[in-house]
Motif scaffolding. Sequence first.
Motif, short mmCIF file in Angstrom:
data_model
loop_
_atom_site.label_atom_id
_atom_site.label_comp_id
_atom_site.label_asym_id
_atom_site.label_seq_id
_atom_site.Cartn_x
_atom_site.Cartn_y
_atom_site.Cartn_z
N ILE A 44 3.79 1.84 -7.19
CA ILE A 44 3.22 2.83 -6.48
C ILE A 44 1.88 2.37 -6.17
CG2 ILE A 44 2.21 5.18 -7.02
CD1 ILE A 44 4.08 5.76 -9.00
N PHE A 45 1.62 2.53 -4.67
CA PHE A 45 0.35 2.08 -3.97
C PHE A 45 -0.50 3.24 -3.79
CE2 PHE A 45 3.27 -1.29 -2.99
CZ PHE A 45 2.67 -2.42 -3.16
N GLN A 46 -1.57 3.43 -4.30
CA GLN A 46 -2.80 4.19 -3.73
C GLN A 46 -4.13 3.30 -3.02
OE1 GLN A 46 -3.84 7.39 -6.71
NE2 GLN A 46 -2.20 6.46 -7.90
N GLY A 47 -3.40 3.25 -1.68
CA GLY A 47 -4.38 2.38 -1.21
C GLY A 47 -3.58 0.97 -1.39
N ARG A 48 -3.62 0.11 -0.32
CA ARG A 48 -2.96 -1.14 -0.23
C ARG A 48 -3.03 -1.98 -1.42
NH1 ARG A 48 1.85 -0.47 1.44
NH2 ARG A 48 2.00 -2.96 1.80
N LYS A 49 -4.44 -2.12 -1.91
CA LYS A 49 -4.91 -3.04 -2.90
C LYS A 49 -4.86 -2.52 -4.39
CE LYS A 49 -8.35 -5.34 0.20
NZ LYS A 49 -9.65 -5.82 0.10
N ASN A 50 -4.54 -1.02 -4.52
CA ASN A 50 -4.36 -0.66 -5.78
C ASN A 50 -2.81 -0.32 -5.95
OD1 ASN A 50 -4.56 0.52 -8.19
ND2 ASN A 50 -6.08 2.31 -7.43
N CYS A 51 -2.17 -1.06 -6.93
CA CYS A 51 -0.74 -0.84 -7.12
C CYS A 51 -0.47 -0.99 -8.55
CB CYS A 51 0.09 -2.18 -6.56
SG CYS A 51 1.95 -2.31 -6.75
N PHE A 74 -2.57 14.19 -4.85
CA PHE A 74 -3.09 12.61 -4.62
C PHE A 74 -1.93 12.01 -3.63
CE2 PHE A 74 -0.42 12.55 -8.44
CZ PHE A 74 0.42 11.56 -8.08
N SER A 75 -2.38 11.10 -2.89
CA SER A 75 -1.44 10.28 -2.12
C SER A 75 -0.96 9.04 -2.77
CB SER A 75 -2.26 10.13 -0.61
OG SER A 75 -2.60 11.59 -0.05
N ALA A 76 0.07 8.73 -2.25
CA ALA A 76 0.68 7.26 -2.79
C ALA A 76 1.78 7.08 -1.93
CB ALA A 76 0.81 7.35 -4.34
N GLU A 77 2.17 5.79 -1.76
CA GLU A 77 3.50 4.99 -1.30
C GLU A 77 4.21 4.74 -2.61
OE1 GLU A 77 2.73 2.30 1.60
OE2 GLU A 77 2.00 3.51 2.92
N ILE A 78 5.53 4.95 -2.57
CA ILE A 78 6.16 4.82 -3.70
C ILE A 78 7.43 3.78 -3.34
CG2 ILE A 78 7.66 5.61 -5.78
CD1 ILE A 78 6.08 8.12 -5.80
N TYR A 79 7.69 2.73 -3.98
CA TYR A 79 8.89 1.95 -3.55
C TYR A 79 9.72 1.64 -4.61
CZ TYR A 79 6.33 0.54 0.76
OH TYR A 79 5.71 0.62 1.81
N PHE A 80 10.98 2.00 -4.56
CA PHE A 80 12.01 1.59 -5.62
C PHE A 80 12.50 0.14 -5.40
CE2 PHE A 80 11.67 6.10 -6.35
CZ PHE A 80 12.07 6.25 -7.58
N VAL A 81 12.55 -0.67 -6.31
CA VAL A 81 13.02 -2.27 -6.22
C VAL A 81 14.05 -2.24 -7.03
CG1 VAL A 81 12.46 -4.61 -6.16
CG2 VAL A 81 10.65 -2.98 -5.41
N ASN A 82 15.25 -2.90 -6.50
CA ASN A 82 16.49 -3.45 -7.12
C ASN A 82 16.23 -4.65 -7.93
OD1 ASN A 82 19.01 -3.88 -8.35
ND2 ASN A 82 20.23 -3.39 -6.59
N ILE A 83 16.27 -4.74 -9.15
CA ILE A 83 15.49 -6.04 -9.83
C ILE A 83 17.13 -6.57 -10.60
CG2 ILE A 83 13.22 -5.73 -10.25
CD1 ILE A 83 13.94 -5.15 -13.03
N THR A 84 18.32 -6.08 -10.34
CA THR A 84 19.39 -6.76 -10.95
C THR A 84 19.84 -8.01 -10.09
OG1 THR A 84 20.88 -5.26 -9.46
CG2 THR A 84 20.03 -4.55 -11.69
#
Length: 298
Positions: A44-51, A74-84
């Motif tokens: 979850i990024f709230q601003g590109r530097k805050n993750c 609040f605004s945020a960019e959310i990424y799901f990542v497959n770690i298998t």
Amino acid sequence: MTYVTTIKFDGNQNGEPWLIYKYPGEQFVPGTRLVVKQGQEVLIFQGRKNCEVYQSGTHVLYSNHTSAGTGEMFSAEIYFVNITSKLDMNWGTQTPFQLEDPKYGLILSIRSYGKYGLRIQNAKMFVSELTGTMQKGAAIDYTMIATYFSALLTTKIKTVISKFMIRKQISFLEVTAWLDELSEQCQDAISDEFERFGVEIQNFYIASITPPKEEYQLLQKYKQEMALGSSFYETNRSYTVFEEIAKRSENASFEDAGKGLRMLRSSQLESNGSKICGNCNAICAPGQRFCSNCGAKL
């Protein structure tokens, strides 16, 4: 206005493998639940530097700028990542590369292919380096990472193969026996580059290193010539000439057969340095310029 109260991702609807999924919403209320399934990590990024990175489980989200329980959006960019781990990734040299066979000196056009596995080891690093500007609701599959690293992969593999074979003086006729050791060296060579992007390479192996069929046959023939010596092939060619004379006519004459035999005999003697006089058919010692029997020039 309806607000999202639960964030989760169950995978592609068509069941296709996925690597990264960008959640379509970007505005959330404090107290929103985040569900992270096994084999997933969420960034979850709230601003590109805050993750913030979230592991599997259920989490409650709040803004970095508000207290728990307040109603401020609040605004945020959310990424799901497959770690298998995905262990059936294919690699191959799209075009052949030129290498000299270290043992027999022939220039060959080499192709190579195999498989490898990968796993996202550092999701934050991977997303930061490779996603760029993903569209909302978009999913990236493994094709993207295979394409991105294709040139790097083949360049490293070509270098490792050529250096290994030169150092060991191995012919491409023998390379199959060395594929396990070559695979380990290739994995070591490419691992550092992949780790820079947060990716771990697993179970890399080379299935085949081969020249085209016609070049492989030429290499085999050249090996036989070196092993058996030139005199063997001189004699063999002479027999071939004799057979050709016999085949040209169903009624081959004794004269034709005699010519073939003389050619065969001459070839055998000349392979030892001796010569046959064309005038009287006498056998002359190596180095003679004139026949010792009739004096004719050899």
